[in-house]
Structures are given as C-alpha cells and as structure tokens.
Design an enzyme around this catalytic site. Structure first.
Site, PDB file in Angstrom:
ATOM      1  N   LYS A 173      92.945  79.873  16.330  1.00  0.00           N
ATOM      2  CA  LYS A 173      94.157  79.271  17.353  1.00  0.00           C
ATOM      3  C   LYS A 173      93.732  77.498  17.077  1.00  0.00           C
ATOM      4  CE  LYS A 173      95.140  76.532  21.072  1.00  0.00           C
ATOM      5  NZ  LYS A 173      95.238  75.655  21.304  1.00  0.00           N
ATOM      6  N   GLU A 247      80.893  75.963  22.633  1.00  0.00           N
ATOM      7  CA  GLU A 247      79.995  74.365  21.964  1.00  0.00           C
ATOM      8  C   GLU A 247      81.094  73.227  22.402  1.00  0.00           C
ATOM      9  OE1 GLU A 247      79.291  70.907  20.521  1.00  0.00           O
ATOM     10  OE2 GLU A 247      80.563  71.173  18.640  1.00  0.00           O
ATOM     11  N   CYS A 281      81.324  64.988  19.607  1.00  0.00           N
ATOM     12  CA  CYS A 281      80.884  65.947  21.074  1.00  0.00           C
ATOM     13  C   CYS A 281      79.275  65.234  21.057  1.00  0.00           C
ATOM     14  CB  CYS A 281      80.881  67.615  20.521  1.00  0.00           C
ATOM     15  SG  CYS A 281      80.362  67.503  18.934  1.00  0.00           S
ATOM     16  N   GLU A 382      81.808  61.604  29.599  1.00  0.00           N
ATOM     17  CA  GLU A 382      82.110  62.488  28.620  1.00  0.00           C
ATOM     18  C   GLU A 382      83.479  61.576  28.508  1.00  0.00           C
ATOM     19  OE1 GLU A 382      81.654  64.719  24.551  1.00  0.00           O
ATOM     20  OE2 GLU A 382      82.622  66.228  26.509  1.00  0.00           O
TER      21      GLU A 382
END
Length: 490
Positions: A173, A247, A281, A382
């Site tokens: 997906k 992750e 990331c 973030e």
C-alpha cells in the site's frame, strides 16, 4: 492524464466501489494521474491472491527466488530513468536523487538475492545426548508493506526484496499522495516474470492500510511513516497479536565540534537538511555547534543555503525541489511561522520561494534558524522540510544531553577529528544510526532503524532479512528410552 488500476494477482483491475482519486504534480500544480481507491473488499481480494501464490513461492528453492530478484534488478536498471521521472513528477523530489534511488532499489534486490539460498538454521547441542536439536527459518506468509510519499520506491526497496528472498508474498500500500512509481514498478515485475500474486498493490487512503492491518491472513506489517500513524498501526496490530516493523520519524542531531573540518561539516549539514528538501526521516534538522565555531558555521551555512538552486525537479541542474504535496507544504510553513513567534532568530529563508519557474510549485526557501532553545517547537517536532534549527553547546556532555533530549531516536551525526571523542559519543547517543564525519549515507549491507518514537525493527542488511522470517525449533529424540509421562524431559 495517466490512469492506473489496482495490481492484484498479476492483473490490472478496477476498484470494487468504482471510486478514483487524482495525483497532483507539486511543481505544476496540475493533476496528472488518476488512480483507483481500493476498499476493504479489494484488500481481501489482494490478500487472497497473495495467499494463492504463497504456497508455490515458499516452496520454490532459494536459488529460484534469487533468480527472480536478479531479474527484477536488471529490469529496474533498464527502466531506472523512466521510473525516476514518474516519482519526481509525483512528489517533487529532484531527478538526480530519484535516479539514484531507483538504482539503489536494484542494488537491494541483488543483495537479498544473495541471501535467498542462505537462510540457514542452527544445530544446537543439548544436555540430553540422544536428542538432536536444530532450527529452521520460515517465512511469515503474506506480509503487508506500507510506504510513505517522500521516497516510495526507495522505501519499498527497504522491505520488498528482503520479504521476497525470505519466501513471503506481499500486499503493498503506497501513500495516496505518491502511488504512481510503485504502480509502474508492477509493470517491471511483469516484465521480469515474477509469478502472479507474489506482489500485489492496492492504492487509496488510510482505510486501505487499516484493512491490511486488520486482515486475519496478513501475518506481518512493515510500515514507514509518521509516529502518529505508527502508533495506530502498532495498537491495531497488537489487537491481532501481529508483528510489526515500524520505521518512523526523526529529529536528528548533527553535532559539530570545534576541531571538525569546517567545510566538510558545512557540506554535511547542508546534505542533512536540504537534501531531498528536508523530506527525509533522517534529516539532520537539529545542528548542534560548539561555541568557538558557532558563528563561523552559521555564516558558512547561510551563504551555501542562499546559493541552492531551486527549480524544475526534472531538471538535473536543480538542487532542491518542492514540498511533496499541499498538506505538507502547509505544515512546513506553519512550523516556520511558529519558530519565528517562539523567538528563534531567522538567519535565512523563512518564506515561500517565488520567481522564474517557481510560482506554481510548492517551493520553500532553504530556511535556517539560529539561537534555538531545545525546548522550542522547531527543535522538538519533526517538520519534514527544509528547516534547520541551530543550537549552541559548550562541552561534550552538554551536546549529548541536548541530542538525547528529544522523543525521537533515529539518527545522529558527529563531526570531529578526535577519534577518541567520536568513540565516546557513539554509545551515548540514543539513536539507531550514528554517522561520523558523514551524513545521510546508506548501504545495502548496513541495518537501518530507530529507537524511542522513531520505531523498532531494522531494515536493510542481514537484520532486515531476519525481520521477514520466524524461527522454528525442532527436537528429534533417537533414544530407545521410555520417558516418564508426568515429568518434563530436560
């Protein structure tokens, strides 16, 4: 307008509810592809196709699975430039990076092809001399792989080759914001002769991922994305006692000591935050600089940041592309305004980038804030964009304290010529990855993953392969002794 179906059982099919959605090019602002919006029913169909393929794929030899992965690698390399154009058009990442990522996907296929016939077990000596004990590694079966919009093929490369090498079949997906390159990859699977149903792709929003996590025949989930969504997936998977690899995000410290090579550290800081428009990331979004070189490093960074060439992501001369989609652009701009109101000093950037060829695109000026306190939003959250927070420090222990005072724990960088200092820093930094005198470097052999809010489990390397297999223990008693049925045998 390009049009895509779902890829299920080796065929292109429509969605059961007949709904579609569009992908918008973040550079032109124009829709350019129509995709099918899958439902839980479509997920069920995809999982059934994977289950059907699983029996033969698991039973085939590791050597044959290796051949399939090598064939995929060769096909990807022959179409790498085309795939890169699709991905750049979908998410605004510069072509020089997406081309590299397509080739890295092929590298990962070849790396795990080498492991496919080497999933060894162990022979274990026991206390009982007449019991032979050994282990075997077995695939989970059907695995669900969910990827993010910032690097769809690269992130899939961290998961799919290892899953296939271990004998699993997959339902993939991709993010609804960037699905096209993953669907184009399915054409390459067909070209490479991958058996039908071994890889299936369903597109759509969060409900599609939720259906995968909840499906009783999906044995494991591997997810890359935000910590918020990761928590939801972990909670949902826990309900079904389903293993997950997560992750997630990062707010990585890039630490520059006074003895570091200033030019190398400056380039490393630039790569850490402005590479991929900061939409990675591992972005080194917190730059910790020792006070004796603080002003010098900030000045060097500002000068280099202001010279970054923004432009058409498909132009090889462009150094920074767009935000990947409108919601992400809005989040980045809101974070910039928050940093200003919190009192961080704006060194450069801080606004939407405009000018020749930029006005229609989701461009953001490379932005640097200095004199940042570690309690500020810009230092703790973030942002996932080209926004750098620069923090001063005096001593080594202070740098460690600032670096670790964060919910995340994905990566860190250390810049120093003192090998002893580097070796002291490595165990003190609470992250899954530490780079010394480099940043944002990857290798197929090197495991990758985080701690704390950055997730758990590892991708790439041998550890990435083991994430997609389970251990079965076997005991064979070859004695003629009749045991006591009411006491454990040990």
């Amino acid at each position: 307008m390009r049009a895509y179906g779902l890829f299920i059982g080796g065929e292109w099919v429509g969605a059961s509810a007949g709904r579609t959605f569009r992908s918008t090019n973040p550079y032109t602002g124009e829709p350019w592809a129509t995709l099918r919006e899958a439902t839980a029913e479509d997920v069920d169909t995809a999982v059934a196709a994977a289950r059907t393929a699983q029996k033969d794929w698991q039973a085939t030899s590791g050597a044959h699975r290796a051949e399939a992965l090598h064939a995929i690698a060769s096909a990807v390399l022959s179409h790498a430039d085309e795939l890169a154009v699709f991905e750049t058009t979908d998410n605004g990442k510069i072509i020089r990076e997406t081309r590299s990522q397509m080739r890295f996907f092929a590298r990962l296929c070849r790396y795990y092809a080498g492991y496919a016939d080497k999933l060894y077990g162990s022979v274990i000596p026991l206390d009982q001399p007449t019991v032979f004990d050994f282990t075997v590694r077995e695939p989970y079966g059907v695995v669900g792989l969910i990827t993010a919009w910032n690097s769809p093929i690269s992130l899939l490369g961290n998961k799919l080759p290892a899953a296939l090498a271990a004998g699993n079949c997959a339902v993939v997906k991709p993010s609804e914001h960037a699905s096209v390159s993953t669907l184009e990859l399915c054409k390459i699977f067909q070209e490479a002769g991958l058996p039908a149903g071994v890889v299936n792709v369903v597109t759509g929003g969060p409900e599609v991922g939720a259906a995968m996590v909840a499906h009783p025949d999906v044995a494991k989930i591997s997810f890359t994305g935000s910590p918020g969504v990761g928590r939801k997936i972990a909670a949902a998977a826990g309900k079904y006692l389903k293993p997950v690899t997560l992750e997630l995000g990062g707010k990585s410290p890039n630490i520059v000591f006074a003895d570091a090579d200033p030019e190398a550290a400056t380039v490393g800081a630039l790569a850490g935050i402005f590479g991929a428009t900061g939409q990675t990331c591992v972005a080194g979004s917190r730059l910790l600089v020792q006070r004796p070189v603080y002003d010098d490093i900030v000045g060097r960074l500002a000068k280099r940041a202001e010279a970054i060439k923004l432009g058409d992501p498909l132009d090889p001369a462009s150094e920074m592309g767009t935000a990947a989609n409108q919601p992400q652009f809005d989040r980045i701009m809101a974070s910039i305004e928050r940093a200003k109101s919190d009192g961080a000093r704006l060194v450069t950037g801080g606004a939407r980038a405009t000018g020749d060829g930029l006005d229609k695109g989701l461009f953001i000026q490379p932005t640097i804030f200095s004199d940042v306190a570690n309690t500020m939003h810009v230092a703790q959250e973030e942002i996932f964009g080209p926004v750098l927070a620069v923090l001063p420090f005096d001593e080594e222990d202070e740098a460690v304290a600032i670096a670790n005072d964060i919910p995340f724990g994905l990566a860190a960088g250390v810049w120093t010529k003192d090998v002893s200092r580097a070796m002291r820093m490595i165990p003190k930094l609470k992250t899954g990855v530490v780079w010394v005198n480099t940043y944002r470097a990857v290798a197929a052999q090197a495991p990758f993953g985080g701690v704390k809010d950055s997730g758990f489990g590892r991708e790439r390397g041998e550890q990435g392969l083991l994430e997609f297999s389970t251990v079965k223990n076997v005991m064979i008693d070859y004695s003629s002794e009749i045991r006591d049925p009411f006491a454990i045998k040990n």
